[in-house]
Design a protein around this motif. Structure first.
Motif, PDB file in Angstrom:
ATOM      1  N   UNK A  31      -7.855  -4.127  11.251  1.00  0.00           N
ATOM      2  CA  UNK A  31      -8.222  -5.489  10.854  1.00  0.00           C
ATOM      3  C   UNK A  31      -8.672  -6.375  12.007  1.00  0.00           C
ATOM      4  N   UNK A  32      -8.577  -5.910  13.245  1.00  0.00           N
ATOM      5  CA  UNK A  32      -8.955  -6.735  14.384  1.00  0.00           C
ATOM      6  C   UNK A  32     -10.409  -7.139  14.355  1.00  0.00           C
ATOM      7  N   UNK A  33     -11.298  -6.163  14.200  1.00  0.00           N
ATOM      8  CA  UNK A  33     -12.735  -6.457  14.157  1.00  0.00           C
ATOM      9  C   UNK A  33     -13.089  -7.332  12.950  1.00  0.00           C
ATOM     10  N   UNK A  34     -12.655  -6.966  11.717  1.00  0.00           N
ATOM     11  CA  UNK A  34     -12.924  -7.866  10.580  1.00  0.00           C
ATOM     12  C   UNK A  34     -12.357  -9.266  10.798  1.00  0.00           C
ATOM     13  N   UNK A  82       0.822  -1.216   0.000  1.00  0.00           N
ATOM     14  CA  UNK A  82       0.000   0.000   0.000  1.00  0.00           C
ATOM     15  C   UNK A  82       0.852   1.261   0.000  1.00  0.00           C
ATOM     16  N   UNK A  83       2.133   1.099   0.348  1.00  0.00           N
ATOM     17  CA  UNK A  83       3.003   2.258   0.429  1.00  0.00           C
ATOM     18  C   UNK A  83       2.804   3.067   1.697  1.00  0.00           C
ATOM     19  N   UNK A  84       1.999   2.564   2.615  1.00  0.00           N
ATOM     20  CA  UNK A  84       1.715   3.268   3.863  1.00  0.00           C
ATOM     21  C   UNK A  84       2.473   2.628   5.018  1.00  0.00           C
ATOM     22  N   UNK A  96      -9.422   7.444  -2.730  1.00  0.00           N
ATOM     23  CA  UNK A  96      -9.333   6.405  -1.706  1.00  0.00           C
ATOM     24  C   UNK A  96      -7.938   6.358  -1.090  1.00  0.00           C
ATOM     25  N   UNK A  97      -7.889   6.258   0.224  1.00  0.00           N
ATOM     26  CA  UNK A  97      -6.634   5.988   0.908  1.00  0.00           C
ATOM     27  C   UNK A  97      -6.082   4.674   0.368  1.00  0.00           C
ATOM     28  N   UNK A  98      -4.794   4.628  -0.027  1.00  0.00           N
ATOM     29  CA  UNK A  98      -4.241   3.381  -0.582  1.00  0.00           C
ATOM     30  C   UNK A  98      -4.430   2.170   0.317  1.00  0.00           C
ATOM     31  N   UNK A  99      -4.567   2.379   1.626  1.00  0.00           N
ATOM     32  CA  UNK A  99      -4.795   1.255   2.525  1.00  0.00           C
ATOM     33  C   UNK A  99      -6.111   0.545   2.227  1.00  0.00           C
ATOM     34  N   UNK A 100      -7.103   1.309   1.737  1.00  0.00           N
ATOM     35  CA  UNK A 100      -8.438   0.737   1.529  1.00  0.00           C
ATOM     36  C   UNK A 100      -8.420  -0.366   0.476  1.00  0.00           C
ATOM     37  N   UNK A 101      -7.977  -0.084  -0.777  1.00  0.00           N
ATOM     38  CA  UNK A 101      -7.936  -1.183  -1.756  1.00  0.00           C
ATOM     39  C   UNK A 101      -6.953  -2.279  -1.361  1.00  0.00           C
ATOM     40  N   UNK A 102      -5.835  -1.899  -0.731  1.00  0.00           N
ATOM     41  CA  UNK A 102      -4.848  -2.898  -0.351  1.00  0.00           C
ATOM     42  C   UNK A 102      -5.426  -3.890   0.661  1.00  0.00           C
ATOM     43  N   UNK A 103      -6.064  -3.380   1.710  1.00  0.00           N
ATOM     44  CA  UNK A 103      -6.619  -4.259   2.741  1.00  0.00           C
ATOM     45  C   UNK A 103      -7.892  -4.957   2.275  1.00  0.00           C
TER      46      UNK A 103
END
Length: 470
Positions: free
Chosen positions: A220-223, A207-209, A399-406
């Motif tokens: 990611x804990x809840x998911x 994600x580059x983050x 979109x924050x790059x974390x969104x598509x990555x995760x």
């Protein structure tokens, strides 16, 4: 990832030969086509990457060799400089992976893992249902100590074998329990960043983050917990016991007694791993990457007097071929971005604008990821291809790059229909491992796909909106 112990058999030789020839033909074709809008280096990157993907999917050779072909091909053909191609080796991610394998070896060699498993079974396991639940719970608890799902699963299976034998559990029920061990290792590995130190950090890296250990738990804990509960519920509904189970706890107590009191080796192992967990949880404060923490803790476990758990032979538990496979999977995205390949793929294959609605975006990303995963099977290969492209796609919607990555990670990490779709499942296949067959995996994997699509729409995206990621 692919099985590091993979060997060809008669059934796969023809497929491998076809894949070998097809990969080369595809590379030549793509490399010579008059494609517009893509730089020459990007076209070469696309050609080499597609060849490698075909070779991985058809198991032409051991995946480590395919990975090296891809990496060296990038360098020798002038696609990208070596520092870009082998970037993973300049980051703490690779040392987190090495450290994870060494820590797992320490927990196994010290006997600490077995002691925890025995204590849990004596206290909480009384029936077939509690055994199934216990496989998921133990998988999660041991993820704090063992940062890789395979050694966790095999450790649990070594205890399960004793339960099955002493309780005289029918074969069909024993198969379901074995499946629970390995199927449970999938969603439970999502909860902690170190739950799967091979895959989880790479999803962040792509994600580059920068995300801390607690940051991963926040996102990611809840998911991960919900995916675990849904998978567990599905297994309890689908697999009913054929006979009543009576656990012989006296035998387990005897095995625990045979371990003796907590040894100095176990105590030192607990201290070093406890320190690792503390440093991982506070990495946002001291700014030391989890990878450096992992490798320093592994070094501590090897030191005389204060460690003494890891031996020279422990290095055999670190699979170099897996490290190069991860390097190659990450390089596809890194080199693709460097050469303009990722942008070109996004422009050609995806709509001009990403859906602004996060739920529609999540559904689109999940569908794309699952389709690619059905074809390729490898979690890491799919991440290497899909994440950079969908990050580029998501940029149009801000979109924050974390969104598509995760989202890609979350979809393909819990998705499988066939055993080769997930290494956590594949390593347990067969009578000598988890006891389950291809048919058992397919029967469970098909309805599990519904959970893959339920998760982003009902859990992940609403949770991210609550915490402000979306």
């Amino acid at each position: 990832m692919y099985n590091t112990n993979w060997r060809p058999n008669r059934m796969t030789k023809n497929i491998s030969l076809i894949g070998f020839i097809s990969g080369i033909l595809i590379a030549v074709l793509v490399g010579t086509l008059p494609l517009t809008g893509i730089p020459p280096e990007g076209q070469k990157c696309l050609a080499i990457s597609l060849m490698a993907v075909v070779w991985w999917a058809t198991k032409v050779v051991h995946p480590g060799y395919t990975s090296m072909t891809l990496l060296v091909g990038y360098v020798l053909l002038g696609v990208a400089p070596a520092n870009v191609v082998f970037r993973l080796w300049t980051t703490p991610i690779i040392y987190m992976i090495i450290g994870a394998y060494l820590i797992a070896a320490a927990v196994h060699e010290s006997g600490l893992g077995k002691r925890i498993a025995y204590l849990y079974i004596i206290k909480y396991v009384n029936s077939y249902r509690s055994i199934i639940i216990g496989m998921y719970v133990l998988g999660f608890l041991l993820s704090f100590l063992i940062p890789h799902p395979w050694p966790r699963s095999f450790l649990i299976m070594s205890v399960v074998a004793i339960i099955v034998k002493s309780a005289k559990i029918p074969v069909k029920d024993a198969v379901n329990i074995g499946l629970a061990v390995f199927a449970g290792s999938v969603p439970t590995s999502m909860i902690l960043l170190t739950g799967d130190a091979t895959v989880n950090p790479v999803a962040i890296e792509m994600s580059g983050q920068t995300v801390s250990w607690l940051g991963w738990l926040w996102y990611m804990g809840v998911p991960g917990v919900v995916a675990t509960l849904l998978t567990l519920a599905l297994q309890l509904v689908m697999y009913k016991p054929t006979a009543e189970v009576n656990i012989n706890k006296e035998e387990i107590r005897g095995l625990l007694k045979d371990l003796g009191p907590v040894s100095g080796m176990e105590l030192r192992c607990m201290i070093w791993i406890g320190l690792a967990i503390l440093l991982w949880a506070t990495d946002g404060i001291h700014k030391i990457h989890c990878g450096w923490v992992a490798i320093v803790m592994a070094m501590g476990l090897a030191l005389p007097k204060v460690g003494g758990v890891l031996k020279p032979s422990s290095w055999k538990d670190v699979p170099i071929e897996t490290a190069f496979f991860l390097t190659a999977a990450l390089a596809i995205g890194t080199v693709g971005g460097h050469t303009g390949m990722n942008k070109w793929i996004a422009d050609v294959l995806l709509p001009t604008n990403a859906p602004a609605n996060p739920f529609m975006f999540g559904l689109f990303v999940t569908a794309i990821a699952v389709v690619i995963h059905m074809c390729l099977g490898s979690v890491m290969a799919v991440m290497g291809i899909a994440i950079p492209t969908l990050i580029q796609f998501g940029n149009s919607a801000g979109m924050n790059p974390l969104v598509p990555s995760l989202l890609v990670y979350g979809a393909i990490f819990i998705h499988y229909v066939l055993p080769f779709h997930h290494m956590n499942i594949l390593v347990g296949l067969g009578e000598k491992q988890g006891g389950y067959s291809d048919k058992d995996v397919i029967r469970f994997g098909i309805p599990l796909t519904a959970i893959v699509f339920i998760m982003p729409m009902a859990i992940t995206i609403p949770w991210w909106k609550i915490i402000g990621l979306l």
